[in-house]
Design a protein around this motif. Structure first.
Motif, PDB file in Angstrom:
ATOM      1  N   LEU A   1       0.808  -1.220   0.000  1.00  0.00           N
ATOM      2  CA  LEU A   1       0.000   0.000   0.000  1.00  0.00           C
ATOM      3  C   LEU A   1       0.842   1.271   0.000  1.00  0.00           C
ATOM      4  O   LEU A   1       0.384   2.315  -0.469  1.00  0.00           O
ATOM      5  CB  LEU A   1      -0.966  -0.004   1.188  1.00  0.00           C
ATOM      6  CG  LEU A   1      -2.024  -1.116   1.162  1.00  0.00           C
ATOM      7  CD1 LEU A   1      -2.965  -0.982   2.354  1.00  0.00           C
ATOM      8  CD2 LEU A   1      -2.814  -1.085  -0.142  1.00  0.00           C
ATOM      9  N   ASN A   2       2.055   1.201   0.507  1.00  0.00           N
ATOM     10  CA  ASN A   2       2.929   2.378   0.456  1.00  0.00           C
ATOM     11  C   ASN A   2       3.260   2.731  -0.994  1.00  0.00           C
ATOM     12  O   ASN A   2       3.212   3.892  -1.397  1.00  0.00           O
ATOM     13  CB  ASN A   2       4.225   2.115   1.236  1.00  0.00           C
ATOM     14  CG  ASN A   2       3.999   2.076   2.733  1.00  0.00           C
ATOM     15  OD1 ASN A   2       3.527   3.039   3.327  1.00  0.00           O
ATOM     16  ND2 ASN A   2       4.317   0.944   3.346  1.00  0.00           N
ATOM     17  N   ILE A   3       3.578   1.698  -1.785  1.00  0.00           N
ATOM     18  CA  ILE A   3       3.880   1.936  -3.199  1.00  0.00           C
ATOM     19  C   ILE A   3       2.622   2.338  -3.954  1.00  0.00           C
ATOM     20  O   ILE A   3       2.647   3.217  -4.822  1.00  0.00           O
ATOM     21  CB  ILE A   3       4.508   0.672  -3.828  1.00  0.00           C
ATOM     22  CG1 ILE A   3       5.849   0.361  -3.149  1.00  0.00           C
ATOM     23  CG2 ILE A   3       4.698   0.857  -5.331  1.00  0.00           C
ATOM     24  CD1 ILE A   3       6.512  -0.901  -3.650  1.00  0.00           C
ATOM     25  N   VAL A   4       1.488   1.713  -3.619  1.00  0.00           N
ATOM     26  CA  VAL A   4       0.219   2.050  -4.272  1.00  0.00           C
ATOM     27  C   VAL A   4      -0.122   3.513  -4.036  1.00  0.00           C
ATOM     28  O   VAL A   4      -0.554   4.225  -4.952  1.00  0.00           O
ATOM     29  CB  VAL A   4      -0.921   1.152  -3.749  1.00  0.00           C
ATOM     30  CG1 VAL A   4      -2.273   1.650  -4.261  1.00  0.00           C
ATOM     31  CG2 VAL A   4      -0.704  -0.293  -4.186  1.00  0.00           C
ATOM     32  N   ALA A   5       0.087   3.993  -2.808  1.00  0.00           N
ATOM     33  CA  ALA A   5      -0.226   5.390  -2.476  1.00  0.00           C
ATOM     34  C   ALA A   5       0.574   6.350  -3.345  1.00  0.00           C
ATOM     35  O   ALA A   5       0.043   7.344  -3.856  1.00  0.00           O
ATOM     36  CB  ALA A   5       0.053   5.647  -0.996  1.00  0.00           C
TER      37      ALA A   5
ATOM     38  N   GLY B   1      -0.955   8.621  -6.550  1.00  0.00           N
ATOM     39  CA  GLY B   1      -0.847  10.066  -6.334  1.00  0.00           C
ATOM     40  C   GLY B   1      -1.303  10.429  -4.941  1.00  0.00           C
ATOM     41  O   GLY B   1      -2.460  10.163  -4.569  1.00  0.00           O
ATOM     42  N   LEU B   2      -0.404  10.981  -4.157  1.00  0.00           N
ATOM     43  CA  LEU B   2      -0.720  11.297  -2.764  1.00  0.00           C
ATOM     44  C   LEU B   2      -1.855  12.298  -2.639  1.00  0.00           C
ATOM     45  O   LEU B   2      -2.476  12.408  -1.591  1.00  0.00           O
ATOM     46  CB  LEU B   2       0.534  11.831  -2.053  1.00  0.00           C
ATOM     47  CG  LEU B   2       1.693  10.827  -1.966  1.00  0.00           C
ATOM     48  CD1 LEU B   2       2.910  11.483  -1.326  1.00  0.00           C
ATOM     49  CD2 LEU B   2       1.275   9.593  -1.177  1.00  0.00           C
ATOM     50  N   ASP B   3      -2.127  13.036  -3.735  1.00  0.00           N
ATOM     51  CA  ASP B   3      -3.225  14.003  -3.689  1.00  0.00           C
ATOM     52  C   ASP B   3      -4.578  13.321  -3.879  1.00  0.00           C
ATOM     53  O   ASP B   3      -5.617  13.926  -3.644  1.00  0.00           O
ATOM     54  CB  ASP B   3      -3.039  15.056  -4.791  1.00  0.00           C
ATOM     55  CG  ASP B   3      -2.947  14.431  -6.183  1.00  0.00           C
ATOM     56  OD1 ASP B   3      -2.382  13.327  -6.292  1.00  0.00           O
ATOM     57  OD2 ASP B   3      -3.444  15.035  -7.141  1.00  0.00           O
ATOM     58  N   ARG B   4      -4.574  12.043  -4.281  1.00  0.00           N
ATOM     59  CA  ARG B   4      -5.836  11.343  -4.537  1.00  0.00           C
ATOM     60  C   ARG B   4      -6.128  10.235  -3.526  1.00  0.00           C
ATOM     61  O   ARG B   4      -7.154   9.580  -3.614  1.00  0.00           O
ATOM     62  CB  ARG B   4      -5.821  10.734  -5.946  1.00  0.00           C
ATOM     63  CG  ARG B   4      -5.740  11.753  -7.061  1.00  0.00           C
ATOM     64  CD  ARG B   4      -6.047  11.095  -8.391  1.00  0.00           C
ATOM     65  NE  ARG B   4      -5.042  10.104  -8.775  1.00  0.00           N
ATOM     66  CZ  ARG B   4      -5.198   9.239  -9.773  1.00  0.00           C
ATOM     67  NH1 ARG B   4      -6.322   9.219 -10.459  1.00  0.00           N
ATOM     68  NH2 ARG B   4      -4.238   8.381 -10.078  1.00  0.00           N
TER      69      ARG B   4
ATOM     70  N   PHE C   1      -5.849   3.451  10.273  1.00  0.00           N
ATOM     71  CA  PHE C   1      -6.742   2.521   9.577  1.00  0.00           C
ATOM     72  C   PHE C   1      -5.905   1.701   8.605  1.00  0.00           C
ATOM     73  O   PHE C   1      -5.075   2.253   7.875  1.00  0.00           O
ATOM     74  CB  PHE C   1      -7.813   3.327   8.822  1.00  0.00           C
ATOM     75  CG  PHE C   1      -8.824   2.490   8.093  1.00  0.00           C
ATOM     76  CD1 PHE C   1      -9.689   1.661   8.784  1.00  0.00           C
ATOM     77  CD2 PHE C   1      -8.909   2.540   6.704  1.00  0.00           C
ATOM     78  CE1 PHE C   1     -10.626   0.884   8.103  1.00  0.00           C
ATOM     79  CE2 PHE C   1      -9.840   1.775   6.020  1.00  0.00           C
ATOM     80  CZ  PHE C   1     -10.706   0.938   6.726  1.00  0.00           C
ATOM     81  N   PRO C   2      -6.067   0.382   8.583  1.00  0.00           N
ATOM     82  CA  PRO C   2      -5.183  -0.471   7.768  1.00  0.00           C
ATOM     83  C   PRO C   2      -5.392  -0.377   6.267  1.00  0.00           C
ATOM     84  O   PRO C   2      -4.586  -0.901   5.502  1.00  0.00           O
ATOM     85  CB  PRO C   2      -5.529  -1.889   8.260  1.00  0.00           C
ATOM     86  CG  PRO C   2      -6.939  -1.771   8.754  1.00  0.00           C
ATOM     87  CD  PRO C   2      -7.024  -0.408   9.369  1.00  0.00           C
ATOM     88  N   GLY C   3      -6.462   0.274   5.826  1.00  0.00           N
ATOM     89  CA  GLY C   3      -6.737   0.359   4.398  1.00  0.00           C
ATOM     90  C   GLY C   3      -6.354   1.698   3.799  1.00  0.00           C
ATOM     91  O   GLY C   3      -6.212   2.704   4.489  1.00  0.00           O
ATOM     92  N   LEU C   4      -6.180   1.682   2.485  1.00  0.00           N
ATOM     93  CA  LEU C   4      -5.899   2.903   1.725  1.00  0.00           C
ATOM     94  C   LEU C   4      -7.211   3.378   1.098  1.00  0.00           C
ATOM     95  O   LEU C   4      -7.943   2.585   0.503  1.00  0.00           O
ATOM     96  CB  LEU C   4      -4.857   2.606   0.649  1.00  0.00           C
ATOM     97  CG  LEU C   4      -4.438   3.747  -0.287  1.00  0.00           C
ATOM     98  CD1 LEU C   4      -2.977   3.570  -0.712  1.00  0.00           C
ATOM     99  CD2 LEU C   4      -5.327   3.801  -1.542  1.00  0.00           C
ATOM    100  N   VAL C   5      -7.501   4.660   1.247  1.00  0.00           N
ATOM    101  CA  VAL C   5      -8.736   5.238   0.711  1.00  0.00           C
ATOM    102  C   VAL C   5      -8.414   5.925  -0.614  1.00  0.00           C
ATOM    103  O   VAL C   5      -7.562   6.821  -0.668  1.00  0.00           O
ATOM    104  CB  VAL C   5      -9.355   6.258   1.693  1.00  0.00           C
ATOM    105  CG1 VAL C   5     -10.657   6.824   1.111  1.00  0.00           C
ATOM    106  CG2 VAL C   5      -9.615   5.612   3.047  1.00  0.00           C
TER     107      VAL C   5
ATOM    108  N   SER D   1      -1.098  -1.687 -14.910  1.00  0.00           N
ATOM    109  CA  SER D   1      -0.224  -0.915 -15.791  1.00  0.00           C
ATOM    110  C   SER D   1       1.056  -0.501 -15.082  1.00  0.00           C
ATOM    111  O   SER D   1       2.118  -0.371 -15.701  1.00  0.00           O
ATOM    112  CB  SER D   1      -0.958   0.330 -16.305  1.00  0.00           C
ATOM    113  OG  SER D   1      -2.079  -0.030 -17.081  1.00  0.00           O
ATOM    114  N   ALA D   2       0.953  -0.301 -13.745  1.00  0.00           N
ATOM    115  CA  ALA D   2       2.126   0.103 -12.962  1.00  0.00           C
ATOM    116  C   ALA D   2       2.939  -1.102 -12.488  1.00  0.00           C
ATOM    117  O   ALA D   2       3.939  -0.941 -11.788  1.00  0.00           O
ATOM    118  CB  ALA D   2       1.680   0.942 -11.762  1.00  0.00           C
ATOM    119  N   GLY D   3       2.493  -2.304 -12.859  1.00  0.00           N
ATOM    120  CA  GLY D   3       3.219  -3.505 -12.462  1.00  0.00           C
ATOM    121  C   GLY D   3       3.009  -3.896 -11.015  1.00  0.00           C
ATOM    122  O   GLY D   3       3.836  -4.618 -10.436  1.00  0.00           O
TER     123      GLY D   3
END
Length: 227
Positions: free
Chosen positions: A111-115, A119-122, A130-134, A176-178
């Motif tokens: 999730l760190n790479i996904v964030a 885009g940190l603005d999104r 919270f364990p999830g990424l919004v 697409s981002a692998g």
């Protein structure tokens, strides 16, 4: 990829003001404590939904897993109110407010790479809170909760096809981002979707409105709306 509808929240108006005190005595098991919550809560067993009645005549149905369950629940409560002597509109217009669904990307996520990728603005990601990424999508207007297991919770949609579009969009971006393993995704695609633990909704702790339009987008994504 399977999307499973977990909760549909819908609202309508019965047209007239309601005497909630009288109705509370008429409906067996109704909960009404205006000091705690302004509406009357009535839980149905078949279909398993919760109905919120308000003095203004507004009705909220939550907990359904299909539009037919929402319609049946509102038709049932309307019939019960009429039987008790309350005049209500016979064919109220039902509006879907929110659909909550779950899905599985089939691959574990960092999730760190996904964030950073999305885009940190999104995104909002605070694992200490919270364990999830919004992840908020503007088109369609849907909010996705992503978990490291690859499980997702989708909320905010008003039509199932919007859920399908949102899930396909995030899958495409991550692939697409692998960040998605196609091999794992293929192996896990048939596994049933399991909703990760999530916080209670502000309206009612353990119950979410469904769409009038149950169109399914012709895409690799399919909707599982079985109860």
């Amino acid at each position: 990829m399977r999307i499973r509808i977990e909760n549909v929240v819908a609202s309508t108006s019965l047209g007239l003001e309601l005497d909630l005190i009288t109705i509370a005595f008429q409906l067996d098991g109704a909960e009404y404590d205006p000091a705690q919550f302004p509406g009357l809560i009535y839980r149905m067993k078949d279909p398993k939904t919760a109905i919120l009645l308000f003095h203004s005549g507004k009705v909220v149905c939550t907990g359904g897993k299909s539009s037919s369950q929402v319609e049946r629940s509102i038709a049932t409560i309307s019939a019960q109110l009429r039987k008790g002597g309350t005049k209500v509109e016979r064919n109220p217009k039902i509006e879907i407010q929110n659909i909550v669904a779950t899905s599985d990307l089939g691959s574990e996520l960092d999730l760190n790479i996904v964030a950073v990728t999305l885009g940190l603005d999104r995104v909002e990601y605070e694992p200490e809170q919270f364990p999830g990424l919004v992840y908020r999508i503007n088109e369609p207007r849907v909010v996705l909760l992503l978990f490291s297991s690859g499980k997702m919770v989708c909320t905010g949609a008003r039509r199932p096809r919007d859920l399908a579009l949102a899930v396909e969009k995030i899958r495409h971006e991550l692939q697409s981002a692998g960040l998605l393993s196609q091999h794992e995704s293929t192996e896990r695609r048939a596994a049933p979707a399991v909703a990760p633990r999530r916080r209670a909704t502000p309206i009612l702790p353990d119950v979410p409105i469904l769409p009038e339009d149950l169109e399914v987008l012709e895409s690799p994504v399919t909707l599982d709306v079985s109860t």
